[in-house]
Design a protein around this motif. Structure first.
Motif, PDB file in Angstrom:
ATOM      1  N   LEU A   8       0.817  -1.207   0.000  1.00 50.11           N
ATOM      2  CA  LEU A   8       0.000   0.000   0.000  1.00 50.11           C
ATOM      3  C   LEU A   8       0.853   1.260   0.000  1.00 50.11           C
ATOM      4  CD1 LEU A   8      -2.879  -0.958   2.432  1.00 50.11           C
ATOM      5  CD2 LEU A   8      -3.004  -0.686  -0.042  1.00 50.11           C
ATOM      6  N   ASN A   9       2.114   1.145   0.375  1.00 50.96           N
ATOM      7  CA  ASN A   9       3.012   2.292   0.355  1.00 50.96           C
ATOM      8  C   ASN A   9       3.663   2.485  -1.004  1.00 50.96           C
ATOM      9  OD1 ASN A   9       2.542   2.952   3.046  1.00 50.96           O
ATOM     10  ND2 ASN A   9       3.972   1.382   3.721  1.00 50.96           N
ATOM     11  N   SER A  10       3.420   1.582  -1.927  1.00 50.54           N
ATOM     12  CA  SER A  10       3.984   1.675  -3.266  1.00 50.54           C
ATOM     13  C   SER A  10       3.354   2.836  -4.018  1.00 50.54           C
ATOM     14  CB  SER A  10       3.733   0.377  -4.033  1.00 50.54           C
ATOM     15  OG  SER A  10       3.999   0.561  -5.402  1.00 50.54           O
ATOM     16  N   PRO A  11       4.151   3.602  -4.767  1.00 50.30           N
ATOM     17  CA  PRO A  11       3.571   4.698  -5.539  1.00 50.30           C
ATOM     18  C   PRO A  11       2.674   4.199  -6.672  1.00 50.30           C
ATOM     19  CG  PRO A  11       5.885   4.449  -6.049  1.00 50.30           C
ATOM     20  CD  PRO A  11       5.584   3.520  -4.903  1.00 50.30           C
ATOM     21  N   LEU A  12       2.695   2.899  -6.966  1.00 51.00           N
ATOM     22  CA  LEU A  12       1.894   2.374  -8.059  1.00 51.00           C
ATOM     23  C   LEU A  12       0.485   1.989  -7.629  1.00 51.00           C
ATOM     24  CD1 LEU A  12       4.596   0.139  -9.751  1.00 51.00           C
ATOM     25  CD2 LEU A  12       3.898   2.451 -10.366  1.00 51.00           C
ATOM     26  N   VAL A  13       0.215   2.005  -6.344  1.00 49.74           N
ATOM     27  CA  VAL A  13      -1.107   1.651  -5.846  1.00 49.74           C
ATOM     28  C   VAL A  13      -1.973   2.904  -5.824  1.00 49.74           C
ATOM     29  CG1 VAL A  13      -2.426   0.813  -3.864  1.00 49.74           C
ATOM     30  CG2 VAL A  13      -0.248  -0.264  -4.464  1.00 49.74           C
ATOM     31  N   ILE A  14      -3.119   2.834  -6.482  1.00 47.58           N
ATOM     32  CA  ILE A  14      -4.052   3.960  -6.500  1.00 47.58           C
ATOM     33  C   ILE A  14      -4.994   3.801  -5.323  1.00 47.58           C
ATOM     34  CG2 ILE A  14      -5.859   5.134  -7.804  1.00 47.58           C
ATOM     35  CD1 ILE A  14      -4.523   3.915 -10.325  1.00 47.58           C
ATOM     36  N   ARG A  15      -5.083   4.821  -4.511  1.00 44.95           N
ATOM     37  CA  ARG A  15      -5.893   4.746  -3.298  1.00 44.95           C
ATOM     38  C   ARG A  15      -7.197   5.510  -3.425  1.00 44.95           C
ATOM     39  NH1 ARG A  15      -0.674   6.220  -1.264  1.00 44.95           N
ATOM     40  NH2 ARG A  15       0.464   4.335  -0.821  1.00 44.95           N
ATOM     41  N   TRP A  16      -7.564   5.909  -4.605  1.00 48.49           N
ATOM     42  CA  TRP A  16      -8.781   6.686  -4.775  1.00 48.49           C
ATOM     43  C   TRP A  16      -9.937   5.769  -5.125  1.00 48.49           C
ATOM     44  CZ3 TRP A  16      -6.131   9.705  -9.227  1.00 48.49           C
ATOM     45  CH2 TRP A  16      -5.037  10.408  -8.733  1.00 48.49           C
ATOM     46  N   PRO A  17     -11.031   5.843  -4.364  1.00 50.25           N
ATOM     47  CA  PRO A  17     -12.190   5.078  -4.798  1.00 50.25           C
ATOM     48  C   PRO A  17     -12.757   5.680  -6.085  1.00 50.25           C
ATOM     49  CG  PRO A  17     -12.648   6.250  -2.739  1.00 50.25           C
ATOM     50  CD  PRO A  17     -11.236   6.525  -3.112  1.00 50.25           C
ATOM     51  N   LEU A  18     -13.168   4.836  -6.986  1.00 49.60           N
ATOM     52  CA  LEU A  18     -13.847   5.241  -8.217  1.00 49.60           C
ATOM     53  C   LEU A  18     -15.268   4.712  -8.108  1.00 49.60           C
ATOM     54  CD1 LEU A  18     -13.928   6.319 -11.138  1.00 49.60           C
ATOM     55  CD2 LEU A  18     -13.135   4.059 -11.865  1.00 49.60           C
ATOM     56  N   THR A  19     -16.237   5.601  -8.183  1.00 52.99           N
ATOM     57  CA  THR A  19     -17.619   5.198  -7.928  1.00 52.99           C
ATOM     58  C   THR A  19     -18.588   5.940  -8.835  1.00 52.99           C
ATOM     59  OG1 THR A  19     -19.298   4.967  -6.195  1.00 52.99           O
ATOM     60  CG2 THR A  19     -17.894   6.921  -6.082  1.00 52.99           C
ATOM     61  N   HIS A  20     -19.762   5.348  -9.000  1.00 57.25           N
ATOM     62  CA  HIS A  20     -20.899   6.032  -9.623  1.00 57.25           C
ATOM     63  C   HIS A  20     -21.831   6.570  -8.536  1.00 57.25           C
ATOM     64  CE1 HIS A  20     -19.909   4.560 -13.586  1.00 57.25           C
ATOM     65  NE2 HIS A  20     -19.933   3.311 -13.173  1.00 57.25           N
ATOM     66  N   ASN A  21     -21.561   6.210  -7.297  1.00 52.78           N
ATOM     67  CA  ASN A  21     -22.435   6.530  -6.167  1.00 52.78           C
ATOM     68  C   ASN A  21     -22.127   7.934  -5.631  1.00 52.78           C
ATOM     69  OD1 ASN A  21     -23.866   6.649  -3.804  1.00 52.78           O
ATOM     70  ND2 ASN A  21     -23.287   4.604  -3.116  1.00 52.78           N
ATOM     71  N   ARG A  22     -22.556   8.927  -6.386  1.00 55.80           N
ATOM     72  CA  ARG A  22     -22.274  10.320  -6.044  1.00 55.80           C
ATOM     73  C   ARG A  22     -22.855  10.711  -4.693  1.00 55.80           C
ATOM     74  NH1 ARG A  22     -25.244  14.733  -6.248  1.00 55.80           N
ATOM     75  NH2 ARG A  22     -26.898  13.647  -7.348  1.00 55.80           N
ATOM     76  N   THR A  23     -24.094  10.374  -4.444  1.00 53.11           N
ATOM     77  CA  THR A  23     -24.790  10.817  -3.236  1.00 53.11           C
ATOM     78  C   THR A  23     -24.074  10.369  -1.961  1.00 53.11           C
ATOM     79  OG1 THR A  23     -26.871  10.764  -4.433  1.00 53.11           O
ATOM     80  CG2 THR A  23     -27.000  10.815  -2.030  1.00 53.11           C
ATOM     81  N   ASP A  24     -23.801   9.080  -1.856  1.00 54.06           N
ATOM     82  CA  ASP A  24     -23.173   8.561  -0.636  1.00 54.06           C
ATOM     83  C   ASP A  24     -21.735   9.044  -0.471  1.00 54.06           C
ATOM     84  OD1 ASP A  24     -25.486   7.252   0.078  1.00 54.06           O
ATOM     85  OD2 ASP A  24     -24.833   5.304  -0.663  1.00 54.06           O
ATOM     86  N   PHE A  25     -20.969   9.092  -1.559  1.00 49.26           N
ATOM     87  CA  PHE A  25     -19.572   9.484  -1.426  1.00 49.26           C
ATOM     88  C   PHE A  25     -19.402  10.982  -1.212  1.00 49.26           C
ATOM     89  CE2 PHE A  25     -18.768   5.179  -2.537  1.00 49.26           C
ATOM     90  CZ  PHE A  25     -17.526   4.900  -2.013  1.00 49.26           C
ATOM     91  N   GLU A  26     -20.289  11.806  -1.748  1.00 48.46           N
ATOM     92  CA  GLU A  26     -20.257  13.236  -1.417  1.00 48.46           C
ATOM     93  C   GLU A  26     -20.565  13.430   0.064  1.00 48.46           C
ATOM     94  OE1 GLU A  26     -21.513  15.481  -5.558  1.00 48.46           O
ATOM     95  OE2 GLU A  26     -23.087  14.946  -4.130  1.00 48.46           O
ATOM     96  N   ALA A  27     -21.547  12.698   0.577  1.00 48.52           N
ATOM     97  CA  ALA A  27     -21.897  12.795   2.000  1.00 48.52           C
ATOM     98  C   ALA A  27     -20.733  12.316   2.868  1.00 48.52           C
ATOM     99  CB  ALA A  27     -23.153  11.982   2.291  1.00 48.52           C
ATOM    100  N   LEU A  28     -20.089  11.248   2.467  1.00 46.79           N
ATOM    101  CA  LEU A  28     -18.941  10.733   3.212  1.00 46.79           C
ATOM    102  C   LEU A  28     -17.806  11.759   3.246  1.00 46.79           C
ATOM    103  CD1 LEU A  28     -17.612   8.340   4.676  1.00 46.79           C
ATOM    104  CD2 LEU A  28     -16.856   7.536   2.439  1.00 46.79           C
ATOM    105  N   ALA A  29     -17.495  12.353   2.098  1.00 46.58           N
ATOM    106  CA  ALA A  29     -16.429  13.364   2.043  1.00 46.58           C
ATOM    107  C   ALA A  29     -16.781  14.566   2.913  1.00 46.58           C
ATOM    108  CB  ALA A  29     -16.196  13.799   0.598  1.00 46.58           C
TER     109      ALA A  29
END
Length: 76
Positions: A8-29
């Protein structure tokens, strides 16, 4: 390759969730921001063909650093 704590510390690992679930992830952020908690960034994709989503994500990966994505919500 399995994901381990050290990988997980590797620069090649992407840590960003990619989602279509705008409502829940906006609320989470918003909730995390309200309590001062950081996140690595969230990418929200409008429903498109898989090819188009990958094309747009590739543009982001070529232009935005991990540090620039911290606490950001990006729409593609």
């Amino acid at each position: 390759k399995p994901v381990t704590r050290s990988s997980l510390n590797s620069p090649l690992v992407i840590r960003w969730p990619l989602t279509h679930n705008r409502t829940d992830f906006e609320a989470l952020a918003t909730a995390w921001f309200a309590v001062g908690r950081n996140h690595g960034g969230i990418v929200i994709a409008v429903r498109r063909s898989p090819y188009e989503i990958v094309r747009r994500l590739a543009l982001v990966l070529n232009e935005v650093t991990a540090d620039e994505m911290v606490n950001q919500v990006l729409y593609i």
